[in-house]
Scaffold this motif. Structure first.
Motif, mmCIF file in Angstrom:
data_model
loop_
_atom_site.group_PDB
_atom_site.id
_atom_site.type_symbol
_atom_site.label_atom_id
_atom_site.label_comp_id
_atom_site.label_asym_id
_atom_site.label_seq_id
_atom_site.Cartn_x
_atom_site.Cartn_y
_atom_site.Cartn_z
ATOM 1 N N ASN A 18 0.821 -1.213 0.000
ATOM 2 C CA ASN A 18 0.000 0.000 0.000
ATOM 3 C C ASN A 18 0.854 1.262 0.000
ATOM 4 O O ASN A 18 0.575 2.208 -0.738
ATOM 5 C CB ASN A 18 -0.943 0.012 1.203
ATOM 6 N N LEU A 19 1.893 1.293 0.825
ATOM 7 C CA LEU A 19 2.732 2.489 0.910
ATOM 8 C C LEU A 19 3.553 2.698 -0.358
ATOM 9 O O LEU A 19 3.761 3.839 -0.784
ATOM 10 C CB LEU A 19 3.624 2.432 2.149
ATOM 11 N N LYS A 20 4.011 1.627 -0.988
ATOM 12 C CA LYS A 20 4.729 1.761 -2.266
ATOM 13 C C LYS A 20 3.781 2.283 -3.345
ATOM 14 O O LYS A 20 4.159 3.112 -4.163
ATOM 15 C CB LYS A 20 5.353 0.434 -2.675
ATOM 16 N N SER A 21 2.558 1.810 -3.344
ATOM 17 C CA SER A 21 1.559 2.290 -4.293
ATOM 18 C C SER A 21 1.241 3.766 -4.041
ATOM 19 O O SER A 21 1.106 4.552 -4.978
ATOM 20 C CB SER A 21 0.297 1.438 -4.186
ATOM 21 N N LEU A 22 1.130 4.147 -2.766
ATOM 22 C CA LEU A 22 0.911 5.547 -2.405
ATOM 23 C C LEU A 22 2.067 6.406 -2.912
ATOM 24 O O LEU A 22 1.849 7.483 -3.476
ATOM 25 C CB LEU A 22 0.770 5.690 -0.886
#
Length: 166
Positions: free
Chosen positions: A150-154
């Motif tokens: 999720n954080l990499k996608s963000l």
């Protein structure tokens, strides 16, 4: 900030940790994406769709999520416990669903990075019960894998948005 927001007390049957991601985008831009409780699928790729079942997207709101196929769940119900636009803090609890994330609670905070106003550091901590048919290591690995994705996608989304704003 870590001791204030990211040091939950764990009971004997719980695990938790903190995941950090540096994003090369201004904090206000990153926060504008993170704070949208009713649109987590903007960057959380494991979510197929989301709808509010209660509230207006502020603290106390409840969302119903449909999870993408292939994960060991189909739905999740989550409550927004805290949304602080001034301190850039968001706290979400999972309160239902057909998954093993019982008593899951996450705290996300945003901070200006060392690279100046262009960098944002996102910290997400969590605490969750360890299922009876699992162990601490597997439970933490599962939760942290989802958070990291999720954080990499963000980061990818916010950095693309920042490049278009220049």
């Amino acid at each position: 900030m870590i001791s204030l927001h990211h040091s939950p007390r764990l009971s004997a049957n719980q695990c938790g940790s903190v995941v950090t991601q540096t994003i090369q985008a201004p904090l206000p831009l990153v926060w504008s994406v993170v704070r949208q409780f009713d649109e987590p699928q903007a960057y959380k790729k494991f979510i197929k769709n989301c709808g509010l079942s209660s509230g207006d997207g502020g603290a106390g709101s409840i969302r119903e999520l449909t999870v993408v196929s292939g994960l060991p769940a189909e739905r999740s119900t989550e409550r927004l416990d805290r949304l602080d636009d001034e301190s850039h803090v968001m706290v979400v609890s999972i309160i239902g669903g057909d998954h093993k994330l019982v008593n899951y609670r996450s705290t996300t905070t945003l901070h200006e990075g060392g690279g100046g106003a262009r960098d944002t550091v996102v910290m997400e901590s969590y605490v969750v019960d360890i299922p009876a048919d699992s162990c601490e290591e597997d439970t933490c690995l599962f939760a942290e894998t989802i958070i990291r994705c999720n954080l990499k996608s963000l980061a990818k989304l916010a950095e693309k948005m920042a490049d278009h704003h220049l």
